[in-house]
Design a protein around this motif. Structure first.
Motif, PDB file in Angstrom:
ATOM      1  N   PRO A 225       0.802  -1.231   0.000  1.00 43.72           N
ATOM      2  CA  PRO A 225       0.000   0.000   0.000  1.00 43.72           C
ATOM      3  C   PRO A 225       0.833   1.280   0.000  1.00 43.72           C
ATOM      4  CG  PRO A 225       0.155  -0.840   2.214  1.00 43.72           C
ATOM      5  CD  PRO A 225       0.961  -1.765   1.354  1.00 43.72           C
ATOM      6  N   ASP A 232      -0.959   4.975  -9.670  1.00 42.96           N
ATOM      7  CA  ASP A 232      -1.491   5.076 -11.030  1.00 42.96           C
ATOM      8  C   ASP A 232      -2.804   5.828 -11.108  1.00 42.96           C
ATOM      9  OD1 ASP A 232      -2.479   3.041  -9.562  1.00 42.96           O
ATOM     10  OD2 ASP A 232      -2.812   1.683 -11.231  1.00 42.96           O
ATOM     11  N   ALA A 233      -3.618   5.759 -10.040  1.00 40.72           N
ATOM     12  CA  ALA A 233      -4.907   6.438 -10.121  1.00 40.72           C
ATOM     13  C   ALA A 233      -4.760   7.947  -9.971  1.00 40.72           C
ATOM     14  CB  ALA A 233      -5.840   5.899  -9.050  1.00 40.72           C
ATOM     15  N   GLU A 234      -3.738   8.376  -9.250  1.00 38.08           N
ATOM     16  CA  GLU A 234      -3.618   9.806  -8.981  1.00 38.08           C
ATOM     17  C   GLU A 234      -2.632  10.475  -9.933  1.00 38.08           C
ATOM     18  OE1 GLU A 234      -2.402   9.524  -4.938  1.00 38.08           O
ATOM     19  OE2 GLU A 234      -4.075   8.159  -4.605  1.00 38.08           O
ATOM     20  N   ARG A 306      -0.468  -6.728  -2.013  1.00 38.74           N
ATOM     21  CA  ARG A 306      -0.892  -5.884  -3.125  1.00 38.74           C
ATOM     22  C   ARG A 306      -2.331  -6.178  -3.522  1.00 38.74           C
ATOM     23  NH1 ARG A 306       1.268  -5.539  -9.313  1.00 38.74           N
ATOM     24  NH2 ARG A 306      -0.159  -3.911  -9.904  1.00 38.74           N
ATOM     25  N   ALA A 307      -2.694  -7.461  -3.427  1.00 39.14           N
ATOM     26  CA  ALA A 307      -4.054  -7.828  -3.815  1.00 39.14           C
ATOM     27  C   ALA A 307      -5.070  -7.390  -2.774  1.00 39.14           C
ATOM     28  CB  ALA A 307      -4.150  -9.332  -4.023  1.00 39.14           C
ATOM     29  N   THR A 308      -4.609  -7.093  -1.565  1.00 40.34           N
ATOM     30  CA  THR A 308      -5.549  -6.866  -0.468  1.00 40.34           C
ATOM     31  C   THR A 308      -5.757  -5.397  -0.134  1.00 40.34           C
ATOM     32  OG1 THR A 308      -4.683  -8.907   0.447  1.00 40.34           O
ATOM     33  CG2 THR A 308      -6.126  -7.643   1.849  1.00 40.34           C
ATOM     34  N   LEU A 309      -4.673  -4.641  -0.039  1.00 40.36           N
ATOM     35  CA  LEU A 309      -4.780  -3.333   0.617  1.00 40.36           C
ATOM     36  C   LEU A 309      -4.920  -2.187  -0.373  1.00 40.36           C
ATOM     37  CD1 LEU A 309      -2.205  -3.571   3.517  1.00 40.36           C
ATOM     38  CD2 LEU A 309      -4.661  -3.832   3.591  1.00 40.36           C
ATOM     39  N   PRO A 310      -5.740  -1.194  -0.015  1.00 43.71           N
ATOM     40  CA  PRO A 310      -5.768   0.045  -0.796  1.00 43.71           C
ATOM     41  C   PRO A 310      -4.530   0.893  -0.495  1.00 43.71           C
ATOM     42  CG  PRO A 310      -7.691  -0.135   0.644  1.00 43.71           C
ATOM     43  CD  PRO A 310      -6.710  -1.156   1.070  1.00 43.71           C
ATOM     44  N   ARG A 311      -4.431   1.977  -1.204  1.00 45.40           N
ATOM     45  CA  ARG A 311      -3.265   2.844  -1.072  1.00 45.40           C
ATOM     46  C   ARG A 311      -3.493   3.876   0.035  1.00 45.40           C
ATOM     47  NH1 ARG A 311      -3.750   4.880  -5.829  1.00 45.40           N
ATOM     48  NH2 ARG A 311      -2.781   3.095  -6.799  1.00 45.40           N
ATOM     49  N   LEU A 312      -2.427   4.165   0.765  1.00 46.98           N
ATOM     50  CA  LEU A 312      -2.515   5.214   1.780  1.00 46.98           C
ATOM     51  C   LEU A 312      -2.462   6.578   1.105  1.00 46.98           C
ATOM     52  CD1 LEU A 312      -0.102   3.844   4.471  1.00 46.98           C
ATOM     53  CD2 LEU A 312      -2.405   4.579   4.933  1.00 46.98           C
ATOM     54  N   ARG A 313      -2.920   7.580   1.864  1.00 45.18           N
ATOM     55  CA  ARG A 313      -2.785   8.932   1.354  1.00 45.18           C
ATOM     56  C   ARG A 313      -1.424   9.468   1.779  1.00 45.18           C
ATOM     57  NH1 ARG A 313      -7.375  12.075   3.680  1.00 45.18           N
ATOM     58  NH2 ARG A 313      -5.837  12.798   5.139  1.00 45.18           N
ATOM     59  N   TYR A 314      -0.950  10.463   1.039  1.00 46.56           N
ATOM     60  CA  TYR A 314       0.386  11.009   1.260  1.00 46.56           C
ATOM     61  C   TYR A 314       0.629  11.397   2.726  1.00 46.56           C
ATOM     62  CZ  TYR A 314       4.183  14.377   0.732  1.00 46.56           C
ATOM     63  OH  TYR A 314       5.336  15.072   0.856  1.00 46.56           O
ATOM     64  N   ASP A 315      -0.278  12.184   3.309  1.00 51.08           N
ATOM     65  CA  ASP A 315      -0.051  12.648   4.681  1.00 51.08           C
ATOM     66  C   ASP A 315      -0.200  11.514   5.679  1.00 51.08           C
ATOM     67  OD1 ASP A 315      -2.787  12.649   4.004  1.00 51.08           O
ATOM     68  OD2 ASP A 315      -3.232  13.714   5.854  1.00 51.08           O
ATOM     69  N   GLN A 316      -1.087  10.550   5.352  1.00 49.83           N
ATOM     70  CA  GLN A 316      -1.246   9.402   6.245  1.00 49.83           C
ATOM     71  C   GLN A 316       0.025   8.558   6.256  1.00 49.83           C
ATOM     72  OE1 GLN A 316      -4.651   7.712   4.406  1.00 49.83           O
ATOM     73  NE2 GLN A 316      -6.103   8.958   5.561  1.00 49.83           N
TER      74      GLN A 316
ATOM     75  N   LEU B 150      -8.774   3.901  -5.255  1.00 50.77           N
ATOM     76  CA  LEU B 150      -8.181   3.900  -3.914  1.00 50.77           C
ATOM     77  C   LEU B 150      -6.962   2.989  -3.859  1.00 50.77           C
ATOM     78  CD1 LEU B 150     -11.327   3.659  -1.637  1.00 50.77           C
ATOM     79  CD2 LEU B 150      -9.868   5.626  -1.923  1.00 50.77           C
ATOM     80  N   SER B 154      -8.255  -5.627  -6.268  1.00 47.12           N
ATOM     81  CA  SER B 154      -8.995  -6.893  -6.354  1.00 47.12           C
ATOM     82  C   SER B 154     -10.496  -6.666  -6.443  1.00 47.12           C
ATOM     83  CB  SER B 154      -8.687  -7.763  -5.141  1.00 47.12           C
ATOM     84  OG  SER B 154      -7.337  -8.087  -5.123  1.00 47.12           O
TER      85      SER B 154
END
Lengths: 343, 419
Positions: A225, A232-234, A306-316, B150, B154
């Protein structure tokens, strides 16, 4: 003049050193495409699909096809980029990753044709610091790549990469201090031997350190994460937005090489290196295979996350690094220091 | 290059300078020299189509943003004026390409109102079944792509697995997976085929479990919680002032749902709840849509259980095509068929606005008839277009990652925005 080379305690002929370098490089680079394929296959299974199965038997040639496709693509770069750095940056990334491979111990000293040979590239006396030094240099690959691209997305990715390096290198380094104190040495082979001596792999007494180091390792490889530098999304592709063809392939390889190397380092520091559990003592030639098996097991963990967790935000990410990981690592170091002195 | 005439649009684009931004909004802590203007889109992986966002950043903080649209403008509303009433259905379906059943229902509803035509009960129930399936499918696409934004990749595949079942059902009942042209003026094109009911029952048995699994994946994930809870809220008054409807408004606590507020297509027959949120943040937007999927399943189940017998389309031969078997035996049927296919039916002069609740909010279709067999004007009030206005008020002062997440939670469909 003080010695900066390894204190190996025995002499290795030059031809053996060259042979070792070639073999380690070849084996290390063979693991990379396997991990690459494993990632795509395992991710596929996690995500309810099959994964690549068309190129070669069971899709085994997929990594080759991927890299081949990338290398045959046209190289281009934005007008605003700085050509020299643009080319250099991915090379730095892949060089630093493969340099760290040199200190990974695949086994202890063995006799080959009557010559004592260490099953590692080089056993430097600064040991783990060598890995951290190259880990720090690796971020130049990202920062320079992002900067030299002359693109705003790349620039933002590079800035994120730099911030991430500072936040996580510190915590990761402190997490290892506990291991170093328990082993009484920086040398990776001696750290493994210390685990053999105690019969206790360091991930049990150093559990906090293990978790902190693993987290920092995820941040170092820029993997979910903590994949903020390339989010890639941002940021489209972050630091490698403007890279295509060979440059991208190099970054791609560096990422997977980093996974392999950091899995190997984690296995060495915390999971007993070439040792097997329950006091099983196989012949020496099994040792490298044990290490490689551990590398694969840890790489699987990387893919799983990688398959499990979303990405953290920069400040987090920042506050997680500085407010949680760093204090944890510090307390862990302090407690270990006290316990080591008391016992 | 010679001095070319710059279009008004280009001039508007050029007028957006950093200085103008600064005058209007200032910065977070006076760092005027550290502003960065970034073009998110039109081909950016997270803008859900070809939306372009002109974002002014200070570091990672969004100071201001301005959505620029028009990249998939297809002139569908104008095209519809050139088609006879029943031939306009396939084009209006292609506006909001994730809610084709809704587009068609809104359009057909407006035409039916102008014709003063009663849709048979079975036709209405079949419309409800297909619209609610479409709603679930649209929410699934939204959930998958939002999770992808986000970084939870998956989820995308899990959502598309269920979406596939819905598309299979559509294929079975309508012959098409997307843009089905199933909704027809006067009812629906065909009755549901044999085997459809069993497959649909299988689906409604499994779907609530799947929604529970999605919940497990997101509600128990600390990173997802941190990324969504309390992020980019907007209060009810601001949303109403901007004209925002649908799940976004319901997430802020206003239970406005046209299915309850102004029932159409026999929605008054069904027992279902309107999920509402309390904070109006991204978390509520997620929770409301997840709960809506479950409610849609309930509606489908009731509609399937209570599916009345009878014709699926109006018996009025002046409006609906005669059944195939009549063509060989009935002269009148043949004449009706010929007239409908060549000229189409005529609609008495008048105008009507027909609002329905699409997955994104109030989807209204305005049709003006001039007495001919072609509409004089077709206009859609597309919820994505109106809801997009809320992007800037929601995301000013947040991080760029939150901007992306919020944009995903807005669920804009660019085909509907540009039309």
């Amino acid at each position: 003049m003080t010695t900066v080379l390894a204190e190996v305690g025995f002499y290795e002929p030059v031809w053996i050193q060259i042979l070792k370098a070639i073999i380690i490089f070849a084996v290390g680079l063979q693991i990379v495409p396997i991990v690459l394929l494993a990632e795509r296959k395992v991710l596929g299974r996690f995500q309810n699909r099959i994964g690549p199965n068309r190129v070669g038997p069971f899709g085994a040639m997929q990594p080759l096809a991927d890299i081949g496709k990338l290398l045959w693509k046209e190289e281009f770069r934005p007008k605003t980029s700085i050509g020299f750095l643009f080319v250099l940056a991915p090379i730095i990334s892949v060089l630093t990753a493969s340099a760290t491979l040199a200190i990974v111990p695949f086994g202890n000293v063995v006799d080959i044709f009557g010559e004592p040979v260490g099953l590692y590239g080089i056993d430097v006396n600064i040991g783990i610091l060598y890995a951290f030094a190259f880990g720090a240099v690796a971020f130049y690959g990202i920062v320079l790549g992002g900067w030299a691209s002359g693109s705003k997305f790349s620039f933002l990715g590079a800035m994120r990469g730099a911030a991430q390096l500072i936040s996580y290198e510190v915590a990761g380094g402190l997490a290892v201090v506990g291991v170093v104190m328990m082993a009484g040495s920086l040398s990776l082979t001696e750290i493994v031997e210390a685990q053999a001596r105690d019969g206790l792999w360091f991930f049990i007494p150093q559990f906090v350190g293990f978790i902190v180091f693993l987290t920092a390792a995820f941040a170092e490889t820029n993997r979910a994460p903590f994949d903020l530098p390339e989010a890639d999304a941002e940021l489209v592709g972050g630091y490698n937005t403007e890279y295509g063809g060979g440059g991208f392939a190099t970054y791609y390889m560096a990422e997977y090489l980093n996974i392999v190397v950091l899995s190997a380092i984690t296995a060495t520091l915390f999971l007993g290196g070439w040792l097997l559990p329950f006091g099983i003592d196989p012949p020496t030639w099994v040792d490298p295979f044990v290490v490689i098996a551990k590398i694969f097991a840890l790489s699987f963990f990387w893919i799983w996350i990688r398959a499990t967790l979303p990405r953290l935000r920069y400040d987090q990410l920042m506050s997680f690094g500085w407010k949680i990981l760093l204090p944890l690592a510090t307390i862990n170091t302090l407690v270990t220091a006290i316990l080591v002195v008391v016992w | 290059m010679a001095t070319t005439e710059r279009s008004a649009y280009r001039q508007m684009e050029d007028s957006i300078t950093m200085d103008a931004r600064l005058e209007r909004f200032g910065t977070v802590d006076g760092g005027e020299h550290e502003l960065l203007t970034v073009n998110l889109g039109p081909h950016h992986p997270a803008t859900h189509g070809v939306l372009r966002l002109l974002v002014t950043l200070q570091g990672e903080v969004v100071i201001d943003l301005r959505p620029i649209i028009g990249y998939v403008h297809t002139g569908i509303e104008k095209t519809a004026e050139q088609k006879s009433y029943w031939k306009a259905i396939p084009v209006v379906e292609r506006m909001d390409y994730l809610a084709y059943m809704f587009n068609a229902t809104a359009y057909c509803g407006a035409v039916e109102s102008l014709l003063d035509l009663e849709v048979p009960k079975r036709g209405q129930y079949l419309r409800v079944i297909h619209m609610e399936l479409n709603r679930i499918m649209s929410h699934l696409v939204w959930l998958g792509t939002s999770a992808l934004d986000l970084g939870a990749m998956s989820m995308f595949w899990f959502c598309f697995r269920e979406r596939e079942r819905i598309l299979d059902l559509f294929e079975q009942s309508t012959g098409q997976r997307m843009h089905t042209r199933y909704i027809q003026v006067g009812g629906v094109m065909e009755d549901i085929p044999r085997g459809f009911e069993e497959k649909l029952r299988e689906f409604i048995a499994i779907m609530p479990k799947r929604v529970g699994q999605y919940r497990d994946m997101l509600y128990k994930n600390e990173i997802a919680l941190q990324r969504l809870k309390g992020i980019c809220p907007l209060d009810e008054e601001s949303l109403l002032a901007l004209g925002v409807t649908g799940p976004l408004l319901r997430a802020a606590g206003n239970p406005w749902d046209l299915r309850k507020a102004d029932p159409y297509c026999s929605y008054e027959d069904f027992d279902f709840k309107i999920p509402v949120g309390t904070e109006g943040d991204n978390w509520d937007r997620l929770a409301v849509r997840l709960a809506e999927m479950e409610q849609s399943v309930r509606i489908i189940e009731q509609a399937l259980d209570g599916l009345p017998e009878g014709p699926h389309i109006t018996e009025d031969r002046k409006i609906a095509l005669p059944p195939r078997h009549e063509l060989g035996t009935s002269m009148e049927a043949l004449i009706h068929h010929f007239k409908l296919v060549t000229e189409g039916f005529r609609v008495p002069p008048g105008e009507h606005y027909y609002p329905i609740e699409s997955p994104r909010g109030e989807l209204g279709c305005f049709v003006r008839a001039d007495g001919s067999s072609k509409p004089a004007r077709v206009h859609m009030r597309d919820p994505s277009f109106v809801n997009l206005q809320a992007t800037a008020p929601m995301t000013r002062g947040t991080y760029i990652a939150d901007l992306i997440a919020t944009l995903a939670m807005l669920d804009p469909v660019l085909g509907g925005i540009d039309r």
